[in-house]
Enzyme design. Structure first.
Site, short mmCIF file in Angstrom:
data_model
loop_
_atom_site.label_atom_id
_atom_site.label_comp_id
_atom_site.label_asym_id
_atom_site.label_seq_id
_atom_site.Cartn_x
_atom_site.Cartn_y
_atom_site.Cartn_z
N SER A 285 -8.67 42.29 57.46
CA SER A 285 -9.12 43.52 57.45
C SER A 285 -9.00 44.34 56.36
CB SER A 285 -8.43 44.42 58.77
OG SER A 285 -7.12 44.46 58.65
N GLU A 286 -7.80 44.24 55.52
CA GLU A 286 -7.74 44.86 54.07
C GLU A 286 -6.87 43.94 53.30
OE1 GLU A 286 -8.40 48.58 56.77
OE2 GLU A 286 -6.67 47.03 56.86
N THR A 287 -7.35 44.05 52.13
CA THR A 287 -6.51 43.40 50.86
C THR A 287 -6.14 44.32 50.04
OG1 THR A 287 -7.76 41.37 51.30
CG2 THR A 287 -6.63 41.59 49.18
N PHE B 148 -9.33 47.12 49.77
CA PHE B 148 -10.54 46.71 49.91
C PHE B 148 -10.41 46.01 51.32
CE2 PHE B 148 -10.42 47.18 45.63
CZ PHE B 148 -11.70 47.34 45.06
N HIS C 68 -1.91 50.54 57.32
CA HIS C 68 -0.92 49.41 57.20
C HIS C 68 -1.12 48.88 55.79
CE1 HIS C 68 -4.19 46.21 57.54
NE2 HIS C 68 -3.24 45.39 57.18
#
Length: 286
Positions: free
Chosen positions: A54-56, A74, A85
């Protein structure tokens, strides 16, 4: 005209952190590239697309004199100015990599939304909820779409509001946690809307509220544990008297996760916290 040489790839410290849980593989995973100062936006976006999370997050040297580090966040398709998170997971990874905050006990994270304070709280990390950039009523056409997407009658949606603090969340209050758990979403009906749903537990138990967060059109579809939505929901619920100054929210139950969000209103701040645990540690070639 000579072309600019392609950037040389090198090994960089990397961690995959499970956030809002004390149990491995039961929270919301975040990929963190610890030394990302020379990466381009395109390289970050490409890697975030490849991780398929979902995100990096990418940690960089700060540009603000008060900040301890800077983070760029991103999804697979876009950059967020802030997300919950990734804030806690980035702080966890930065500390594990040897980061020492300028002020003992408080980290200052620089991100697209500005400076965000992160503190240690009862062994957990917690961030100060950033101000909402949009709040207020949701128009009836969107409410009808949300009701259809949740497969609920319109009157079951007790209240709703915009909760924008980076992601464009709409918060929806239901009568009970059981109603939240029973939702079988129709994502097509909610296409283009990010909808977070929250309902209280009637009896004392593991948590005070149950939360689910739906992202129609996103590869994730339902987010396991969502810091940004919980931050906005806390401001809404505490501010309207629907929640006490301190409460807990469970999330990810229907996905087999055990996410737990701890909320505390202290003075003029609302702190959103949880446990984080590193599941993968090593290097990545970028």
């Amino acid at each position: 005209m000579s072309q600019k040489p392609a950037p040389v790839r090198r090994r960089r410290p990397f961690a995959q952190v499970d956030v809002f849980t004390a149990e491995h593989y039961r929270g919301n995973p975040l990929a963190v590239v610890v030394d990302a100062g020379d990466l381009t936006t395109g390289q970050m976006q490409q890697f975030a697309n490849w991780t398929n999370l979902s995100e990096t997050a990418f940690l960089l040297p700060p540009t603000h004199p008060e900040a301890d580090y800077r983070v760029r966040i991103f999804t697979a398709h876009e950059e967020f100015p802030f997300a919950g998170h990734p804030t806690l997971g980035s702080a966890h990874a930065w500390l594990e990599a040897g980061g020492v905050p300028k002020v003992e006990g408080v980290l200052i994270q620089e991100c697209g939304a500005g400076l965000v304070r992160v503190k240690r709280d009862a062994g957990r990390l917690a961030f100060a909820a950033p101000p909402l950039t949009r709040s207020g009523p949701v128009d009836e056409p969107d409410m009808a779409r949300i009701a259809a997407g949740l497969r609920l009658p319109r009157q079951a949606l007790l209240d709703a509001t915009w909760l924008v603090n980076g992601p464009d969340w709409i918060g929806v209050l239901l009568e009970s946690a059981e109603q939240v758990l029973d939702i079988k979403p129709d994502y097509a009906a909610m296409e283009g809307l990010k909808v977070g749903v929250i309902g209280p537990y009637a009896a004392a138990g593991v948590a005070d509220f149950e939360v689910r967060a739906f992202i129609p059109g996103d590869a994730a579809a339902e987010d396991p544990v969502t810091g940004s939505f919980n931050a906005g929901a806390a401001q809404w619920l505490i501010g309207s008297g629907r929640a006490p100054a301190s409460y807990t929210a469970a999330q990810g139950t229907m996905l087999g996760r055990a996410g737990m969000v701890h909320v505390d209103a202290i003075d003029h701040d609302i702190w959103v916290g949880g446990n984080s645990i590193t599941c993968i540690s090593g290097t990545v070639v970028l």
